[in-house]
Design a protein around this motif. Sequence first.
Motif, PDB file in Angstrom:
ATOM      1  N   ARG A 103      18.003  28.745  -3.934  1.00  0.00           N
ATOM      2  CA  ARG A 103      18.555  27.706  -3.071  1.00  0.00           C
ATOM      3  C   ARG A 103      19.011  28.267  -1.718  1.00  0.00           C
ATOM      4  NH1 ARG A 103      16.818  22.821  -4.074  1.00  0.00           N
ATOM      5  NH2 ARG A 103      17.577  21.854  -6.000  1.00  0.00           N
ATOM      6  N   LYS A 104      18.939  29.576  -1.558  1.00  0.00           N
ATOM      7  CA  LYS A 104      19.480  30.218  -0.357  1.00  0.00           C
ATOM      8  C   LYS A 104      18.875  29.622   0.919  1.00  0.00           C
ATOM      9  CE  LYS A 104      18.589  34.578   0.028  1.00  0.00           C
ATOM     10  NZ  LYS A 104      18.677  36.030  -0.236  1.00  0.00           N
ATOM     11  N   ALA A 105      17.574  29.543   0.973  1.00  0.00           N
ATOM     12  CA  ALA A 105      16.914  28.986   2.160  1.00  0.00           C
ATOM     13  C   ALA A 105      17.189  27.495   2.280  1.00  0.00           C
ATOM     14  CB  ALA A 105      15.417  29.248   2.092  1.00  0.00           C
ATOM     15  N   ASP A 106      17.324  26.806   1.130  1.00  0.00           N
ATOM     16  CA  ASP A 106      17.564  25.361   1.150  1.00  0.00           C
ATOM     17  C   ASP A 106      18.920  25.031   1.763  1.00  0.00           C
ATOM     18  OD1 ASP A 106      15.142  24.986  -0.105  1.00  0.00           O
ATOM     19  OD2 ASP A 106      16.016  24.940  -2.113  1.00  0.00           O
ATOM     20  N   PHE A 107      19.935  25.844   1.464  1.00  0.00           N
ATOM     21  CA  PHE A 107      21.266  25.612   2.016  1.00  0.00           C
ATOM     22  C   PHE A 107      21.222  25.635   3.544  1.00  0.00           C
ATOM     23  CE2 PHE A 107      23.099  27.716  -2.026  1.00  0.00           C
ATOM     24  CZ  PHE A 107      23.052  26.510  -2.703  1.00  0.00           C
ATOM     25  N   PHE A 108      20.528  26.630   4.076  1.00  0.00           N
ATOM     26  CA  PHE A 108      20.429  26.752   5.531  1.00  0.00           C
ATOM     27  C   PHE A 108      19.592  25.618   6.115  1.00  0.00           C
ATOM     28  CE2 PHE A 108      18.046  28.216   9.272  1.00  0.00           C
ATOM     29  CZ  PHE A 108      19.098  28.494  10.135  1.00  0.00           C
ATOM     30  N   GLU A 109      18.496  25.291   5.457  1.00  0.00           N
ATOM     31  CA  GLU A 109      17.586  24.282   5.969  1.00  0.00           C
ATOM     32  C   GLU A 109      18.231  22.904   6.007  1.00  0.00           C
ATOM     33  OE1 GLU A 109      14.440  22.381   7.600  1.00  0.00           O
ATOM     34  OE2 GLU A 109      14.847  24.527   7.475  1.00  0.00           O
ATOM     35  N   ILE A 110      19.063  22.590   5.011  1.00  0.00           N
ATOM     36  CA  ILE A 110      19.683  21.261   4.996  1.00  0.00           C
ATOM     37  C   ILE A 110      20.723  21.143   6.109  1.00  0.00           C
ATOM     38  CG2 ILE A 110      21.634  21.667   3.412  1.00  0.00           C
ATOM     39  CD1 ILE A 110      20.820  19.042   2.005  1.00  0.00           C
ATOM     40  N   CYS A 111      21.364  22.268   6.449  1.00  0.00           N
ATOM     41  CA  CYS A 111      22.289  22.273   7.600  1.00  0.00           C
ATOM     42  C   CYS A 111      21.524  22.026   8.891  1.00  0.00           C
ATOM     43  CB  CYS A 111      23.017  23.608   7.688  1.00  0.00           C
ATOM     44  SG  CYS A 111      24.190  23.941   6.360  1.00  0.00           S
ATOM     45  N   ARG A 112      20.430  22.753   9.053  1.00  0.00           N
ATOM     46  CA  ARG A 112      19.616  22.600  10.267  1.00  0.00           C
ATOM     47  C   ARG A 112      19.070  21.183  10.376  1.00  0.00           C
ATOM     48  NH1 ARG A 112      15.209  21.544  11.849  1.00  0.00           N
ATOM     49  NH2 ARG A 112      14.470  21.271   9.715  1.00  0.00           N
ATOM     50  N   SER A 113      18.622  20.637   9.243  1.00  0.00           N
ATOM     51  CA  SER A 113      18.063  19.293   9.229  1.00  0.00           C
ATOM     52  C   SER A 113      19.110  18.254   9.624  1.00  0.00           C
ATOM     53  CB  SER A 113      17.516  18.972   7.833  1.00  0.00           C
ATOM     54  OG  SER A 113      17.034  17.651   7.772  1.00  0.00           O
ATOM     55  N   MET A 114      20.330  18.404   9.102  1.00  0.00           N
ATOM     56  CA  MET A 114      21.392  17.443   9.411  1.00  0.00           C
ATOM     57  C   MET A 114      21.732  17.484  10.896  1.00  0.00           C
ATOM     58  SD  MET A 114      23.225  15.045   8.342  1.00  0.00           S
ATOM     59  CE  MET A 114      24.798  14.199   8.309  1.00  0.00           C
ATOM     60  N   LYS A 115      21.789  18.681  11.467  1.00  0.00           N
ATOM     61  CA  LYS A 115      22.093  18.797  12.898  1.00  0.00           C
ATOM     62  C   LYS A 115      21.022  18.092  13.733  1.00  0.00           C
ATOM     63  CE  LYS A 115      23.136  21.978  16.672  1.00  0.00           C
ATOM     64  NZ  LYS A 115      22.440  21.081  17.609  1.00  0.00           N
ATOM     65  N   THR A 116      19.759  18.321  13.393  1.00  0.00           N
ATOM     66  CA  THR A 116      18.662  17.707  14.135  1.00  0.00           C
ATOM     67  C   THR A 116      18.704  16.184  14.036  1.00  0.00           C
ATOM     68  OG1 THR A 116      17.245  19.635  13.772  1.00  0.00           O
ATOM     69  CG2 THR A 116      16.151  17.577  14.363  1.00  0.00           C
ATOM     70  N   LYS A 117      18.940  15.691  12.821  1.00  0.00           N
ATOM     71  CA  LYS A 117      18.971  14.245  12.608  1.00  0.00           C
ATOM     72  C   LYS A 117      20.172  13.613  13.317  1.00  0.00           C
ATOM     73  CE  LYS A 117      16.631  14.643   8.157  1.00  0.00           C
ATOM     74  NZ  LYS A 117      15.322  14.157   8.632  1.00  0.00           N
ATOM     75  N   ASN A 118      21.309  14.286  13.285  1.00  0.00           N
ATOM     76  CA  ASN A 118      22.490  13.757  13.963  1.00  0.00           C
ATOM     77  C   ASN A 118      22.260  13.695  15.476  1.00  0.00           C
ATOM     78  OD1 ASN A 118      25.451  12.993  13.983  1.00  0.00           O
ATOM     79  ND2 ASN A 118      25.531  14.847  15.227  1.00  0.00           N
ATOM     80  N   ASP A 119      21.651  14.759  16.023  1.00  0.00           N
ATOM     81  CA  ASP A 119      21.348  14.767  17.456  1.00  0.00           C
ATOM     82  C   ASP A 119      20.405  13.621  17.817  1.00  0.00           C
ATOM     83  OD1 ASP A 119      22.930  16.985  17.762  1.00  0.00           O
ATOM     84  OD2 ASP A 119      21.276  18.410  17.815  1.00  0.00           O
ATOM     85  N   ASN A 120      19.392  13.406  16.980  1.00  0.00           N
ATOM     86  CA  ASN A 120      18.436  12.326  17.237  1.00  0.00           C
ATOM     87  C   ASN A 120      19.103  10.957  17.128  1.00  0.00           C
ATOM     88  OD1 ASN A 120      16.307  14.080  17.672  1.00  0.00           O
ATOM     89  ND2 ASN A 120      15.644  14.059  15.531  1.00  0.00           N
ATOM     90  N   LEU A 121      20.004  10.829  16.150  1.00  0.00           N
ATOM     91  CA  LEU A 121      20.724   9.562  15.992  1.00  0.00           C
ATOM     92  C   LEU A 121      21.588   9.251  17.203  1.00  0.00           C
ATOM     93  CD1 LEU A 121      21.927   9.361  12.261  1.00  0.00           C
ATOM     94  CD2 LEU A 121      20.680   7.620  13.545  1.00  0.00           C
TER      95      LEU A 121
END
Length: 237
Positions: A103-121
């Motif tokens: 899950r190590k990479a998943d933890f980082f990826e979900i953080c990055r994904s949330m930041k991108t989606k929040n910026d787009n929102l």
Amino acid sequence: MKLLKKLAPVYGGFIAAVILIYSRFGLHLINGNPLRTLAGIIIMILLIVLVIFLTLTFIRNEQINSLPVIETTAKVSEEDRLSDFTMFYGSLRNRNLGPFENRKADFFEICRSMKTKNDNLQKLLRESFSPEDLTFNTYVSTLNEVMKIFNNNLNGIKKRLEVFDYVEWSSNREDEHAVAYISEVESLYEKNHVVIDHIDDLLHELVLLDDISDVPLEKINLLIEQTQNYKKITERQ
């Protein structure tokens, strides 16, 4: 009472000095010569001024110490919290996380994904609504609550990763505490995926708003109600 204890040596010294000056020995030194008398008067005045100064200083310090502590630390925004968590999970790439390794990479990826989606929102909201619009402020406020839920889940994962006994787990993988931590981390991770899914739904709805002036009020109210329902994620934690 504390102030009197601090001032006791000062007053004691002053009284001792007065007694010494007006004792037979002290009077003998300052009498019989105008200059000696003047010196004695000056010394007494200086002693009085010193006592008054020390008294006022102690009183002022006591008042300052009794003032309530004012919180000066600025409140950290949810965006800043997410950035901190992204840095933390990114720093784990060179660590062996035992049962959480996959899950190590998943933890980082979900953080990055949330930041991108929040910026787009945020970008879509600014394009679709006026910042002075109540609808805009409703969205921003609700999204901040959603971000808080997401960050709290990340914090829950972080705390468990930090206290997990990896050495104990390597020798006893059936340890009840280890099993509980692993299950809780997985649950928190899945809950954040639920948040991400809701954000994706909202992004798609906002993308469909080509011309805000042509969108019926009912449609906007429905979107707001849908967004408000995201807060109910907390009930499943």
